[in-house]
Design a protein around this motif. Structure first.
Motif, short mmCIF file in Angstrom:
data_model
loop_
_atom_site.label_atom_id
_atom_site.label_comp_id
_atom_site.label_asym_id
_atom_site.label_seq_id
_atom_site.Cartn_x
_atom_site.Cartn_y
_atom_site.Cartn_z
N VAL A 51 -37.81 68.26 46.11
CA VAL A 51 -39.15 68.78 46.35
C VAL A 51 -40.15 67.62 46.39
O VAL A 51 -39.89 66.53 45.89
CB VAL A 51 -39.59 69.79 45.25
N HIS A 52 -41.26 67.88 47.04
CA HIS A 52 -42.36 66.92 47.02
C HIS A 52 -43.11 67.08 45.71
O HIS A 52 -43.44 68.19 45.31
CB HIS A 52 -43.32 67.21 48.18
N LEU A 53 -43.39 65.97 45.08
CA LEU A 53 -44.21 66.05 43.88
C LEU A 53 -45.66 66.34 44.29
O LEU A 53 -46.06 66.00 45.39
CB LEU A 53 -44.14 64.72 43.12
N PRO A 54 -46.43 66.97 43.42
CA PRO A 54 -47.82 67.23 43.79
C PRO A 54 -48.55 65.92 44.05
O PRO A 54 -48.38 64.95 43.31
CB PRO A 54 -48.40 67.93 42.55
N GLY A 55 -49.30 65.92 45.09
CA GLY A 55 -49.98 64.68 45.46
C GLY A 55 -49.19 63.88 46.47
O GLY A 55 -49.71 62.95 47.08
N GLY A 56 -47.93 64.23 46.67
CA GLY A 56 -47.13 63.61 47.72
C GLY A 56 -46.71 62.19 47.43
O GLY A 56 -46.38 61.44 48.35
N VAL A 57 -46.71 61.81 46.17
CA VAL A 57 -46.29 60.44 45.87
C VAL A 57 -44.78 60.32 45.95
O VAL A 57 -44.05 61.24 45.59
CB VAL A 57 -46.78 59.99 44.48
N GLN A 58 -44.31 59.19 46.43
CA GLN A 58 -42.88 58.95 46.57
C GLN A 58 -42.45 58.06 45.41
O GLN A 58 -42.84 56.90 45.34
CB GLN A 58 -42.58 58.24 47.90
N ARG A 59 -41.69 58.61 44.50
CA ARG A 59 -41.17 57.78 43.41
C ARG A 59 -39.97 58.46 42.79
O ARG A 59 -39.66 59.62 43.12
CB ARG A 59 -42.25 57.53 42.36
N LEU A 60 -39.32 57.72 41.91
CA LEU A 60 -38.20 58.32 41.20
C LEU A 60 -38.72 59.39 40.25
O LEU A 60 -39.82 59.27 39.71
CB LEU A 60 -37.47 57.25 40.38
N ARG A 61 -37.90 60.45 40.05
CA ARG A 61 -38.34 61.51 39.15
C ARG A 61 -38.15 61.06 37.72
O ARG A 61 -37.06 60.58 37.35
CB ARG A 61 -37.50 62.77 39.41
N ASN A 87 -52.61 80.55 58.53
CA ASN A 87 -53.38 79.56 57.83
C ASN A 87 -54.48 79.04 58.74
O ASN A 87 -54.20 78.48 59.78
CB ASN A 87 -52.47 78.41 57.41
N THR A 88 -55.70 79.22 58.35
CA THR A 88 -56.77 78.65 59.17
C THR A 88 -56.92 77.19 58.81
O THR A 88 -56.90 76.81 57.63
CB THR A 88 -58.09 79.38 58.90
N THR A 89 -57.05 76.38 59.81
CA THR A 89 -57.10 74.93 59.57
C THR A 89 -58.50 74.47 59.22
O THR A 89 -58.69 73.32 58.88
CB THR A 89 -56.61 74.17 60.81
N SER A 90 -59.46 75.35 59.31
CA SER A 90 -60.85 74.92 59.08
C SER A 90 -61.16 74.94 57.59
O SER A 90 -61.93 75.75 57.12
CB SER A 90 -61.81 75.84 59.82
N SER A 91 -60.53 74.05 56.84
CA SER A 91 -60.87 74.01 55.42
C SER A 91 -62.13 73.19 55.28
O SER A 91 -62.17 72.00 55.61
CB SER A 91 -59.74 73.43 54.58
N ALA A 92 -63.15 73.85 54.80
CA ALA A 92 -64.46 73.21 54.71
C ALA A 92 -64.45 72.12 53.63
O ALA A 92 -65.22 71.17 53.70
CB ALA A 92 -65.52 74.25 54.39
N SER A 93 -63.53 72.31 52.69
CA SER A 93 -63.57 71.38 51.57
C SER A 93 -62.87 70.06 51.85
O SER A 93 -62.80 69.20 50.98
CB SER A 93 -62.92 72.05 50.36
N ILE A 116 -52.67 63.83 53.52
CA ILE A 116 -52.13 65.06 54.12
C ILE A 116 -51.62 65.99 53.02
O ILE A 116 -51.84 67.20 53.06
CB ILE A 116 -50.99 64.71 55.09
N ALA A 117 -51.00 65.38 52.02
CA ALA A 117 -50.45 66.21 50.94
C ALA A 117 -51.54 66.96 50.22
O ALA A 117 -51.40 68.15 49.89
CB ALA A 117 -49.69 65.33 49.96
N ASP A 118 -52.67 66.27 49.98
CA ASP A 118 -53.79 66.95 49.31
C ASP A 118 -54.30 68.10 50.16
O ASP A 118 -54.59 69.18 49.65
CB ASP A 118 -54.93 65.95 49.05
N LEU A 119 -54.41 67.83 51.46
CA LEU A 119 -54.89 68.86 52.38
C LEU A 119 -53.99 70.08 52.32
O LEU A 119 -54.47 71.22 52.25
CB LEU A 119 -54.92 68.32 53.81
N GLN A 120 -52.68 69.82 52.37
CA GLN A 120 -51.72 70.92 52.33
C GLN A 120 -51.92 71.74 51.08
O GLN A 120 -51.95 72.97 51.11
CB GLN A 120 -50.29 70.37 52.34
N GLU A 121 -52.02 71.06 49.97
CA GLU A 121 -52.16 71.71 48.69
C GLU A 121 -53.43 72.57 48.67
O GLU A 121 -53.42 73.72 48.22
CB GLU A 121 -52.21 70.64 47.59
N LYS A 122 -54.52 72.01 49.22
CA LYS A 122 -55.79 72.74 49.26
C LYS A 122 -55.65 73.98 50.12
O LYS A 122 -56.12 75.07 49.76
CB LYS A 122 -56.88 71.82 49.82
#
Lengths: 280, 316
Positions: free
Chosen positions: B121-131, B220-226, B233-239
């Motif tokens: 799985v992708h860790l929150p925030g999309g960081v790539q590292r060892l678990r 999913n509407t792509t118009s996230s105002a925030s 990209i990972a943050d956007l996805q999460e939002k």
């Protein structure tokens, strides 16, 4: 006065049995595939990969198959093949006749013996080596018992296996046979009265359930508790039981073919809706 | 020519075989080129009494499918989903253990549960590292028991009875919230190029899980105002996911979702392939019937006579 007919005679003068069958005729048999839905909601356990309801005369059994699923205990797993679990139950109102004892199916020895016999027969039928470290669970419920419940249970389990799509060597078919001592004729697919009747024999009625793989001609189960006087008689009874199995095979085969072609036609957008689907 | 295949002489007719039926025979002492190949749903048995004859026997009930020498039997009732690498599957988390989740992906508990390792799985925030140990302690905050996820089959473990391992290492694969799950037999879902589709004028996103689970949700509407420029990209996805799961669904969308769900249910009940095209056509037909006859409201779609009416065109 030798020709006086008693009610307990298995064969009447016309050479018909008590229920009007000929000696080499099985009871009316009905096979229904997929009575249990294989789609469940999240919290219901009433699902099965395959299921079948088999009626042989007044005896009726329903089987459901789940699998391959994970073993309950890790220690049960076999590294090369799947294990088969057979659970057999009987509803309280199943038994016909006077035998209405309340038995606990978990401790009733006849049920434990039956589940062992069915397990061994299914192990001989399934291609277990395709599913190592897993478990195939077969649950059989006897809904009505008018003799021949072992055979009925095996036939139900076999039909449920076909419905689940698990790989099997051949269609397992079971039928019982017995012998009418007074006229020395073999009878097949005994009902309760014929099973329990010991008229004319000192060692109880001959009742030999037998299960075989008809297309390969392999016998996987035969059980006889009565005393049979000689080998020729045993051979004859076994031969009659095997002939019964072949008749059973024809019935199961016809049911399976009908169901398969109906489902495939529906999926490909042909054919008409079967009644059981229209029930929303 | 020593291989005899009596059952596959004409390709147009689907040949139904039952378990134990002999499909083909060949004598193995001849040259190898004439022999068949054993596919799924069959097994080979060499009979000793007739020389070196080998027989190919069907082990399931279904139709023969033949590609050159490879003979397979496709079961008529594929209630058991057999995983293929790359399949999109929708499942529910059943347990969280150290470093992996267990996912129920079978509708009828007819197969082993799949495994989703922490590394899949992708860790929150999309960081790539060892678990780390900390990650495995936090696993139930990523996905908890009862959560519905969509994921991809990563590996099929053949030596373990075909149990699956999954991964969600793509933005497509997420936790599913705020939608409807529909269950159908897995044999009614056809494999296609894309299993995530927008339907009904792009108002609804539909995820067609190959294991028979279908997920319907508002697009999913792509118009996230925030969204701010500094977001990855990972943050956007999460939002977007959070926004989607917290925004209530409007009545109009609710009706569309319910009608679509009943359309799929109609197809399942008559055992017809649940493809997007079929679903859409049932959907349109139910709309038509509602305006003309005022009988097929959404709730009435699943009455037997209406099911027959709606799915008439799929039967010839």
């Amino acid at each position: 006065m030798g020709s006086s007919i008693r009610r307990t005679d298995l064969l009447a003068l016309s050479n018909l049995r008590n229920d009007g069958r000929k000696p080499d005729e099985i009871r009316r048999m009905r096979v229904q595939l997929g009575p249990v839905s294989n789609i469940g909601t999240d919290n219901s356990s009433e699902t099965a990969g395959g299921s079948a309801l088999v009626e042989m005369g007044l005896t009726c059994a329903m089987a459901t198959v789940r699998g391959p699923i994970a073993c309950i205990r890790r220690s049960d797993e076999l590294p090369t093949q799947a294990i088969v679990d057979v659970i057999i139950k009987s509803v309280p109102f199943a038994s016909s006749g006077g035998d209405r004892r309340i038995t606990n199916p978990n401790s009733d020895r006849r049920f434990i013996e039956m589940s062992h016999l069915i397990k061994r027969s299914l192990e001989a039928t399934l291609l277990l080596q395709l599913f190592p470290k897993s478990r195939i669970q077969v649950t059989i419920v006897i809904l009505a018992d008018d003799g021949g419940r072992l055979c009925c249970a095996i036939n139900a389990a076999s039909a449920a296996l076909i419905d689940s799509g698990l790989p099997i060597k051949d269609i397992l078919c079971a039928c019982s046979a017995g012998i009418n001592i007074s006229s020395d004729t073999t009878l097949i697919d005994l009902n309760r009265q014929e099973e329990s009747s010991s008229h004319g024999s000192k060692s109880g009625a001959v009742h030999l359930p037998c299960a075989m793989l008809p297309q390969r001609g392999t016998l996987v189960l035969s059980q006889c508790e009565a005393r049979i006087s000689n080998f020729q008689t045993l051979d004859r009874v076994l031969e009659a039981a095997m002939a019964g199995c072949r008749v059973v095979f024809d019935i199961i085969q016809a049911a399976v073919r009908e169901r398969a072609s109906a489902l495939m036609q529906l999926r490909n957008g042909q054919g008409t809706v079967i009644d059981s689907f229209a029930v929303a | 020519m020593t291989t005899t295949t009596p059952s596959s002489s004409s390709l147009s007719i689907a040949h139904l075989v039952i378990p134990g039926q002999v499909i083909a025979t060949s004598s193995s002492n001849n040259n190898k080129s004439d022999r068949f190949l054993r596919g799924h749903g069959t097994y080979v048995e060499s009979s000793s009494n007739k020389g070196n004859e080998e027989r190919l026997i069907s082990s399931v009930c279904g139709i023969i499918h033949r590609v050159n020498k490879l003979i397979t039997v496709i079961p008529y009732n594929e209630s058991i989903y057999k995983g293929n690498v790359g399949d999109l599957v929708i499942g529910r988390i059943s347990s969280v253990s150290s470093s992996r989740w267990t996912v129920i992906i079978s509708n009828s508990s007819c197969m082993k549960d799949a495994q989703l390792p922490l590394s899949g799985v992708h860790l929150p925030g999309g960081v790539q590292r060892l678990r780390t140990k900390q990650d495995s302690l936090n696993m139930s905050t990523f996905l908890n028991i009862g959560d519905l996820i969509c994921s991809e089959v990563h590996k099929v473990q053949q030596n373990d009875g075909g149990s699956l391992s999954l991964h969600t290492r793509s933005h497509k694969y997420t936790k599913l919230e705020n939608g409807i799950l529909v269950k159908v037999p897995s044999c009614l879902i056809a494999r296609r190029k894309s299993h995530i589709l927008s339907m009904i004028n792009n108002k609804i996103d539909v995820l067609w899980g190959v294991n028979g689970n279908i997920w319907l949700q508002r697009a999913n509407t792509t118009s996230s105002a925030s969204a701010s420029a500094s977001d990855t990209i990972a943050d956007l996805q999460e939002k977007m996911r959070l926004e989607h799961s917290t925004t209530p669904i409007s009545l109009e969308i609710r009706c569309i979702l319910a009608r679509l769900r009943n359309s799929i249910e109609c197809l399942r009940i008559v055992h017809t392939m649940c493809t997007p095209e079929n679903t859409e056509s049932v959907y349109c037909k139910s709309l038509q019937l509602e305006t003309t006859m005022h009988t097929t409201q959404i709730a009435n779609m699943l009455l037997p006579e209406n099911i027959i009416l709606l799915t008439n065109e799929f039967r010839s």
